[in-house]
Design a protein around this motif. Structure first.
Motif, mmCIF file in Angstrom:
data_model
loop_
_atom_site.group_PDB
_atom_site.id
_atom_site.type_symbol
_atom_site.label_atom_id
_atom_site.label_comp_id
_atom_site.label_asym_id
_atom_site.label_seq_id
_atom_site.Cartn_x
_atom_site.Cartn_y
_atom_site.Cartn_z
ATOM 1 N N MET A 1 -6.292 4.585 2.189
ATOM 2 C CA MET A 1 -5.591 3.715 3.091
ATOM 3 C C MET A 1 -6.292 2.354 3.061
ATOM 4 S SD MET A 1 -4.326 4.502 7.011
ATOM 5 C CE MET A 1 -5.443 5.810 7.175
ATOM 6 N N THR A 2 -5.502 1.298 3.080
ATOM 7 C CA THR A 2 -6.028 -0.065 3.077
ATOM 8 C C THR A 2 -5.420 -0.839 4.247
ATOM 9 O OG1 THR A 2 -4.251 -1.019 1.751
ATOM 10 C CG2 THR A 2 -6.081 0.006 0.542
ATOM 11 N N CYS A 5 -1.620 -1.185 4.271
ATOM 12 C CA CYS A 5 -0.734 -0.028 4.492
ATOM 13 C C CYS A 5 0.096 -0.237 5.751
ATOM 14 C CB CYS A 5 -1.549 1.250 4.641
ATOM 15 S SG CYS A 5 -2.247 1.833 3.101
ATOM 16 N N CYS A 9 1.291 4.945 7.909
ATOM 17 C CA CYS A 9 0.205 5.653 7.226
ATOM 18 C C CYS A 9 -0.734 6.336 8.229
ATOM 19 C CB CYS A 9 -0.612 4.701 6.356
ATOM 20 S SG CYS A 9 0.237 4.186 4.864
#
Length: 125
Positions: A1-2, A5, A9
């Protein structure tokens, strides 16, 4: 996950999911109750103990499970109500709740310090 996202998410679909996430973050950070943002904590536990009178939200059940319980039976609002359903075996008759979900509910009870096998709940209806 960034950071790029989408919010989905995080598994958030409702404002209630976001509120539960923020409350859990406050508990993990060990913030005192008075440091939680106003309005986010609707129910407080004296000494951090979940009781049978607590609302379902105190068990930190997945949102999908809570929704199934609330739509199945409007009277299933408290930890005690859910414990009665679990002990009666009625949980498996709820559409969308299977053996895996029942096992998850049992684990959530245990994490909350309630052993469903040790409680004798009488039907008050």
């Amino acid at each position: 996950m960034t950071p790029a996202c989408p919010v989905s998410c995080l598994g958030l679909r409702t404002v209630g999911d976001l509120v539960r996430l923020l409350e859990e973050a406050g508990r993990v950070a060990r913030l005192p109750d008075e440091e939680h943002p106003a309005g986010l904590v609707a129910h407080r536990h004296p000494s951090g103990v979940v009781s049978l009178d607590c609302p379902l939200e105190c068990l930190a059940l997945p949102g999908r499970t809570v929704n199934r319980l609330l739509y199945y039976r409007k009277s299933c609002r408290t930890v005690g109500d859910l414990l009665r359903l679990l002990q009666s075996g009625e949980l498996l008759s709820i559409h969308g709740i299977g053996v895996g979900t029942v096992a998850d509910i049992r684990r959530v009870f245990l994490r909350a310090g309630i052993n469903p096998d040790d409680w004798k709940v009488t039907d008050t209806t």
